[in-house]
Design an enzyme around this catalytic site. Sequence first.
Site, PDB file in Angstrom:
ATOM      1  N   THR A 116       0.867  -1.177   0.000  1.00 55.27           N
ATOM      2  CA  THR A 116       0.000   0.000   0.000  1.00 55.27           C
ATOM      3  C   THR A 116       0.901   1.223   0.000  1.00 55.27           C
ATOM      4  O   THR A 116       2.109   1.117   0.223  1.00 55.27           O
ATOM      5  CB  THR A 116      -0.906   0.040   1.254  1.00 55.27           C
ATOM      6  OG1 THR A 116      -0.078   0.168   2.423  1.00 55.27           O
ATOM      7  CG2 THR A 116      -1.750  -1.206   1.375  1.00 55.27           C
ATOM      8  N   MET A 132       3.403  -1.203   4.797  1.00 58.64           N
ATOM      9  CA  MET A 132       2.684  -0.109   5.462  1.00 58.64           C
ATOM     10  C   MET A 132       3.598   1.104   5.425  1.00 58.64           C
ATOM     11  O   MET A 132       4.643   1.105   6.090  1.00 58.64           O
ATOM     12  CB  MET A 132       2.385  -0.493   6.914  1.00 58.64           C
ATOM     13  CG  MET A 132       1.743  -1.859   7.048  1.00 58.64           C
ATOM     14  SD  MET A 132       1.661  -2.412   8.784  1.00 58.64           S
ATOM     15  CE  MET A 132       0.845  -3.996   8.582  1.00 58.64           C
ATOM     16  N   ILE A 174       7.550  -2.352   6.947  1.00 60.40           N
ATOM     17  CA  ILE A 174       7.435  -0.903   7.046  1.00 60.40           C
ATOM     18  C   ILE A 174       8.093  -0.284   5.812  1.00 60.40           C
ATOM     19  O   ILE A 174       9.228  -0.590   5.461  1.00 60.40           O
ATOM     20  CB  ILE A 174       8.092  -0.377   8.344  1.00 60.40           C
ATOM     21  CG1 ILE A 174       7.521  -1.123   9.573  1.00 60.40           C
ATOM     22  CG2 ILE A 174       7.916   1.131   8.462  1.00 60.40           C
ATOM     23  CD1 ILE A 174       6.012  -1.046   9.742  1.00 60.40           C
ATOM     24  N   LYS A 175       7.305   0.599   5.161  1.00 65.50           N
ATOM     25  CA  LYS A 175       7.761   1.183   3.895  1.00 65.50           C
ATOM     26  C   LYS A 175       8.250   2.608   4.155  1.00 65.50           C
ATOM     27  O   LYS A 175       7.531   3.418   4.753  1.00 65.50           O
ATOM     28  CB  LYS A 175       6.557   1.199   2.945  1.00 65.50           C
ATOM     29  CG  LYS A 175       6.891   1.190   1.486  1.00 65.50           C
ATOM     30  CD  LYS A 175       5.583   0.951   0.723  1.00 65.50           C
ATOM     31  CE  LYS A 175       5.738   1.140  -0.742  1.00 65.50           C
ATOM     32  NZ  LYS A 175       4.439   1.165  -1.419  1.00 65.50           N
ATOM     33  N   VAL A 176       9.488   2.862   3.722  1.00 68.57           N
ATOM     34  CA  VAL A 176      10.071   4.200   3.930  1.00 68.57           C
ATOM     35  C   VAL A 176      10.615   4.707   2.599  1.00 68.57           C
ATOM     36  O   VAL A 176      10.996   3.915   1.739  1.00 68.57           O
ATOM     37  CB  VAL A 176      11.231   4.163   4.968  1.00 68.57           C
ATOM     38  CG1 VAL A 176      10.742   3.710   6.330  1.00 68.57           C
ATOM     39  CG2 VAL A 176      12.382   3.287   4.503  1.00 68.57           C
TER      40      VAL A 176
END
Length: 215
Positions: A27, A56, A82-84
């Site tokens: 997402t 996320m 975790i998307k950065v």
Amino acid sequence: MKIFLDTADVSTILTHFETGLIDGVTTNPTLIMKSGRDPEDVYQELAEAGVRDISMEVVGSRDEMTSEGRRLATKFQEVATIKVPCTPDGLYVCNQLAKDGTKVNVTLIFDAAQAILAAKAGATYVSPFVGRVDDNSFGGLCLVKDIANTYKMHSVETQILAASIRNVRDVGRAFEYGANVCTLPVKVFDKMYDHILTEKGLELFDKDYAAACKS
Ligand code: E4P
């Protein structure tokens, strides 16, 4: 060779998850906005339905991304990736979260140099944006190939998650060039089943089967 769906539309994801062919979901804030849902409700429903890998995305300052990433990783455990973004702050956060044992997807990758930094920061995934590179008159699939060759040469464990994919041909090519994962809009995934010769062949087999049963 994993396939993720690139959407926050829970009902569509769940329908497609039933195929047994979907390995995860990515997402981003735009997809969450389009869904009209609270991001955590989306993650919760997907996790409860058995989706084992959900990207996320966190936003804001270095501290905000770190604390939000840690909170989401604690809440959703191994399901959370975790998307950065590939920025100095994003890669700092990647490093911190990777040290905690959290999976991190470094997104907005447009150059092999960025993928090198992301790997050094301990990323589980890097997301080269194939379609957006193409939109800017460079080769999105060449980027996937360059990253794959570099990672292979240096035995890097970070996986290449080809993103921003707009057509079925690019899915095949991205895997051929070394992507470990392709994240796809639902309409691209659906089209992967299609081939005119499959349709025509099936039509003939159905007709011949009916004839065979009659005789
Ligand atoms: C993936 O993680 C990205 O969110 C996505 O693939 C971007 O795709 P777009 O360029 O079609 O927006």
